[in-house]
Design a protein around this motif. Structure first.
Motif, mmCIF file in Angstrom:
data_model
loop_
_atom_site.group_PDB
_atom_site.id
_atom_site.type_symbol
_atom_site.label_atom_id
_atom_site.label_comp_id
_atom_site.label_asym_id
_atom_site.label_seq_id
_atom_site.Cartn_x
_atom_site.Cartn_y
_atom_site.Cartn_z
ATOM 1 N N ALA A 224 -17.062 0.890 22.948
ATOM 2 C CA ALA A 224 -16.242 1.193 24.119
ATOM 3 C C ALA A 224 -16.387 0.169 25.237
ATOM 4 O O ALA A 224 -15.561 0.118 26.147
ATOM 5 N N SER A 225 -17.427 -0.626 25.198
ATOM 6 C CA SER A 225 -17.629 -1.614 26.263
ATOM 7 C C SER A 225 -18.162 -2.907 25.673
ATOM 8 O O SER A 225 -18.983 -2.891 24.751
ATOM 9 N N ARG A 226 -17.672 -4.012 26.205
ATOM 10 C CA ARG A 226 -18.159 -5.328 25.803
ATOM 11 C C ARG A 226 -18.403 -6.153 27.057
ATOM 12 O O ARG A 226 -17.566 -6.193 27.958
ATOM 13 N N HIS A 227 -19.545 -6.823 27.060
ATOM 14 C CA HIS A 227 -19.905 -7.671 28.195
ATOM 15 C C HIS A 227 -20.377 -9.014 27.650
ATOM 16 O O HIS A 227 -21.182 -9.065 26.702
ATOM 17 N N THR A 228 -19.849 -10.054 28.221
ATOM 18 C CA THR A 228 -20.087 -11.406 27.707
ATOM 19 C C THR A 228 -20.751 -12.260 28.784
ATOM 20 O O THR A 228 -20.378 -12.179 29.963
ATOM 21 N N ALA A 229 -21.711 -13.052 28.354
ATOM 22 C CA ALA A 229 -22.397 -13.940 29.296
ATOM 23 C C ALA A 229 -22.658 -15.289 28.640
ATOM 24 O O ALA A 229 -22.898 -15.379 27.426
ATOM 25 N N GLU A 301 -24.087 -3.093 34.005
ATOM 26 C CA GLU A 301 -25.240 -3.186 34.902
ATOM 27 C C GLU A 301 -26.538 -3.436 34.133
ATOM 28 O O GLU A 301 -27.368 -4.256 34.549
ATOM 29 N N ARG A 302 -26.729 -2.701 33.023
ATOM 30 C CA ARG A 302 -27.974 -2.872 32.256
ATOM 31 C C ARG A 302 -28.060 -4.274 31.671
ATOM 32 O O ARG A 302 -29.131 -4.892 31.649
ATOM 33 N N PHE A 303 -26.944 -4.777 31.180
ATOM 34 C CA PHE A 303 -26.926 -6.131 30.624
ATOM 35 C C PHE A 303 -27.227 -7.149 31.722
ATOM 36 O O PHE A 303 -28.036 -8.066 31.537
ATOM 37 N N GLY A 304 -26.600 -6.968 32.868
ATOM 38 C CA GLY A 304 -26.857 -7.874 33.987
ATOM 39 C C GLY A 304 -28.293 -7.822 34.435
ATOM 40 O O GLY A 304 -28.908 -8.865 34.744
ATOM 41 N N THR A 305 -28.876 -6.620 34.472
ATOM 42 C CA THR A 305 -30.285 -6.475 34.870
ATOM 43 C C THR A 305 -31.198 -7.181 33.877
ATOM 44 O O THR A 305 -32.186 -7.837 34.265
ATOM 45 N N ALA A 319 -27.334 -18.058 34.413
ATOM 46 C CA ALA A 319 -26.450 -17.205 33.620
ATOM 47 C C ALA A 319 -25.145 -16.988 34.363
ATOM 48 O O ALA A 319 -25.119 -16.913 35.594
ATOM 49 N N ALA A 320 -24.065 -16.886 33.610
ATOM 50 C CA ALA A 320 -22.751 -16.560 34.161
ATOM 51 C C ALA A 320 -22.196 -15.403 33.341
ATOM 52 O O ALA A 320 -22.011 -15.533 32.126
ATOM 53 N N ILE A 321 -21.943 -14.282 33.985
ATOM 54 C CA ILE A 321 -21.449 -13.093 33.307
ATOM 55 C C ILE A 321 -19.951 -12.973 33.534
ATOM 56 O O ILE A 321 -19.477 -13.050 34.677
ATOM 57 N N ALA A 322 -19.195 -12.816 32.451
ATOM 58 C CA ALA A 322 -17.740 -12.674 32.556
ATOM 59 C C ALA A 322 -17.396 -11.421 33.358
ATOM 60 O O ALA A 322 -17.943 -10.340 33.107
ATOM 61 N N GLN A 323 -16.478 -11.559 34.293
ATOM 62 C CA GLN A 323 -16.075 -10.440 35.142
ATOM 63 C C GLN A 323 -14.771 -9.803 34.701
ATOM 64 O O GLN A 323 -14.322 -8.829 35.308
ATOM 65 N N SER A 324 -14.151 -10.364 33.675
ATOM 66 C CA SER A 324 -12.880 -9.836 33.185
ATOM 67 C C SER A 324 -12.711 -10.224 31.731
ATOM 68 O O SER A 324 -13.456 -11.066 31.200
ATOM 69 N N VAL A 325 -11.714 -9.618 31.103
ATOM 70 C CA VAL A 325 -11.396 -9.987 29.731
ATOM 71 C C VAL A 325 -10.991 -11.455 29.666
ATOM 72 O O VAL A 325 -11.366 -12.179 28.733
ATOM 73 N N ALA A 326 -10.255 -11.915 30.654
ATOM 74 C CA ALA A 326 -9.837 -13.326 30.685
ATOM 75 C C ALA A 326 -11.044 -14.250 30.786
ATOM 76 O O ALA A 326 -11.082 -15.299 30.134
ATOM 77 N N ARG A 329 -12.684 -14.367 27.363
ATOM 78 C CA ARG A 329 -11.916 -15.180 26.418
ATOM 79 C C ARG A 329 -12.106 -16.664 26.700
ATOM 80 O O ARG A 329 -12.170 -17.479 25.774
ATOM 81 N N ALA A 330 -12.205 -17.029 27.978
ATOM 82 C CA ALA A 330 -12.411 -18.434 28.328
ATOM 83 C C ALA A 330 -13.766 -18.924 27.842
ATOM 84 O O ALA A 330 -13.890 -20.061 27.360
ATOM 85 N N LEU A 331 -14.780 -18.079 27.941
ATOM 86 C CA LEU A 331 -16.101 -18.468 27.441
ATOM 87 C C LEU A 331 -16.088 -18.584 25.922
ATOM 88 O O LEU A 331 -16.652 -19.519 25.350
ATOM 89 N N TRP A 332 -15.448 -17.623 25.252
ATOM 90 C CA TRP A 332 -15.368 -17.683 23.797
ATOM 91 C C TRP A 332 -14.546 -18.886 23.323
ATOM 92 O O TRP A 332 -14.790 -19.444 22.250
ATOM 93 N N ALA A 333 -13.578 -19.307 24.130
ATOM 94 C CA ALA A 333 -12.760 -20.464 23.748
ATOM 95 C C ALA A 333 -13.612 -21.720 23.603
ATOM 96 O O ALA A 333 -13.306 -22.591 22.779
ATOM 97 N N ILE A 334 -14.670 -21.829 24.393
ATOM 98 C CA ILE A 334 -15.574 -22.979 24.268
ATOM 99 C C ILE A 334 -16.206 -22.975 22.879
ATOM 100 O O ILE A 334 -16.196 -23.989 22.170
ATOM 101 N N ARG A 335 -16.733 -21.819 22.471
ATOM 102 C CA ARG A 335 -17.384 -21.717 21.160
ATOM 103 C C ARG A 335 -16.391 -21.875 20.017
ATOM 104 O O ARG A 335 -16.713 -22.442 18.969
ATOM 105 N N GLU A 336 -15.161 -21.405 20.207
ATOM 106 C CA GLU A 336 -14.189 -21.432 19.116
ATOM 107 C C GLU A 336 -13.343 -22.699 19.103
ATOM 108 O O GLU A 336 -12.328 -22.767 18.415
ATOM 109 N N CYS A 337 -13.803 -23.722 19.810
ATOM 110 C CA CYS A 337 -13.104 -25.014 19.753
ATOM 111 C C CYS A 337 -13.158 -25.607 18.358
ATOM 112 O O CYS A 337 -12.428 -26.556 18.048
#
Length: 467
Positions: A224-229, A301-305, A319-326, A329-337
């Motif tokens: 139900a929730s995904r958090h990317t950093a 919050e737990r992930f950020g902590t 660390a940079a934590i994604a604040q939105s789906v966009a 996706r921008a962070l994943w685009a680096i890995r999926e180059c």
């Protein structure tokens, strides 16, 4: 396997036209470039014919005809492979599963999805999501790769650390054997201890033992929730320490842990229009981490902590934590180059696995050895360390005049003493066949040959691949 004369080949193609219809058998210029090579950009070869069956019965009919004629057949999926496993030879008949696509059933009680082999991974994921489930397998090529090819190569992908490889997503399988016999084992049961589990002979066999036509895939509850950093690290040991720290805190909720050395990271940032580095400084290593949980109210919050604690204790630099789906996706685009590698590089790809504790030192030794051998080479290192998988890609343009095979041999010979695998997830195919003995004992190879001879005595299925 015996050689097939041109007249025999013509007779076989005529028989296939009568059996399947003219629209399902293409020859000459009607065979598109798509069927001539894969993402390795290995020298394209047009097969003698391309078959486009629409059903399991048509696959069986085609293989029966080819078996009787001793005619080689190369099964093809989305042609996104990186080991040359679906590349045909001029005298081969290619069998593409594009028309054998579609969702057949989604069983909510059993949490299973029954699909035809030509279904794209993206279509299967979307069907699962629409019903409130998740198909755990995920690859950067999800929009093009097909389920049959995913299973034939035992694909890995980004979330193996959480859910396992393609093999772990399968409960049942339907396969057409070399002689046209249909082996149907489409059970939905998790427990089924009735002798040999035959599906595992075909998962990872790269079409050399049979053609996968349908599969029953196991589904998981939708997270139900995904958090990317994106995290900056001091080096490889710090990455392992962070992985263990997060695993102890979140267990199976760590859905991805991708690491990128600076050469790869800088390339990914420069190629990705929607991405920019969130860090002002250059760092020795970067990790892209996904936390995926079942609590819809989890705002991260737990992930950020956890990341803040790691920063405070010196485990990470920043660390940079994604604040939105966009943002995610921008962070994943680096890995999926890596999807751009075939078009923008002359890629010499390596997909190896070795003990997690050895990966960092292997990268250092490999980089130093490559620099000594071919000064000025451009090599990009990245991987999924949670499942012991390291990727490296040498840009062939940076080692002009050097044969790809020379680079393969050089790297694999460094891997051999560590008893690593020459293929973690891409398969053996054509390009790694010579190096399979680096990872398999003579006794294992003999057993594989015995299985091949038992199921494909004429050697017609994907000849020259794997073995």
């Amino acid at each position: 396997m015996t050689d097939v004369s041109s007249s025999q080949l013509a007779t076989t193609i005529d028989a296939l036209r009568r059996a399947l219809g003219d629209d399902a058998v293409r020859t000459g210029d009607t065979i598109g470039e798509h069927s001539t090579t894969d993402w390795t950009r290995h020298e394209p070869t047009r097969p003698a014919a391309l078959l486009l069956p629409r059903s399991t019965e048509e696959v069986a009919r085609a293989l029966s005809i080819c078996y009787d004629a001793h005619q080689p057949v190369v099964p093809q999926g989305g042609m996104t492979g990186l080991a040359g496993g679906a590349i045909p030879r001029a005298g081969d008949i290619a069998l593409a599963l594009d028309r054998l696509a579609g969702i057949e059933e989604l069983d909510t009680a059993a949490a299973t999805l029954t699909v035809r082999a030509g279904t794209t991974l993206q279509a299967a994921q979307d069907a699962a999501a629409a019903a409130g489930f998740e198909l755990a397998l995920d690859l950067g090529a999800r929009g093009s790769c097909q389920i049959g090819g995913n299973l034939a190569t035992n694909a890995g992908g980004n979330r193996v650390i959480q859910s396992g490889t393609a093999r772990d997503q399968v409960l049942g399988l339907e396969v057409v054997l070399a002689n046209g016999a249909v082996l149907s084992s489409l059970g939905k049961m998790v427990k089924n201890n009735t002798g040999y589990d035959l599906k595992h002979w075909f998962i990872g066999s790269e079409g050399t033992l049979g053609v996968i036509t349908r599969a029953v895939l196991r589904l998981h509850p939708q997270r139900a929730s995904r958090h990317t950093a994106l995290v900056a690290l001091d080096g490889y040991d710090a990455a392992v320490a962070l992985l263990r720290r997060l695993s102890q805190r979140f267990g199976n909720d760590i859905g991805a842990f991708e690491i990128m050395w600076p050469d790869f990271y800088d390339l990914g940032v420069s190629w990705t229009a929607s991405a920019r580095s969130p860090f002002a400084d250059v760092h020795p290593l970067y990790a892209l981490i996904e936390h995926a949980g079942f609590d819809a109210d989890d705002g991260g919050e737990r992930f950020g902590t956890a990341l803040a604690d790691a920063l405070e204790h010196g485990v990470i630099r920043d660390a940079a934590i994604a604040q939105s789906v966009a943002d995610a996706r921008a962070l994943w685009a680096i890995r999926e180059c890596t999807a751009e590698f075939p078009a923008r590089l002359d890629p010499i790809n390596f997909d190896v696995s070795l003990p997690i504790g050895e990966i960092g030192s292997f990268v250092d030794r490999c980089r130093a050895a490559l620099d000594r051998r071919w000064l000025g080479n451009r090599t990009y290192f990245f991987g999924h360390i949670g499942d012991s998988n390291l990727h490296l890609t040498v840009d062939g343009r940076s080692v002009p005049g050097v044969a790809h095979d020379d680079v393969y041999a050089f790297v694999y010979e460094m891997l051999a003493p560590l008893h690593g695998s020459v293929s973690a997830e891409h398969g053996i195919g054509l390009l790694k066949r010579a190096y399979l003995p680096f990872s398999r004992s003579p006794e294992e190879l003999a057993a594989m040959v015995a299985i091949k001879r038992a199921l494909d005595p004429h050697g017609i299925l994907n000849p020259g691949k794997v073995l």
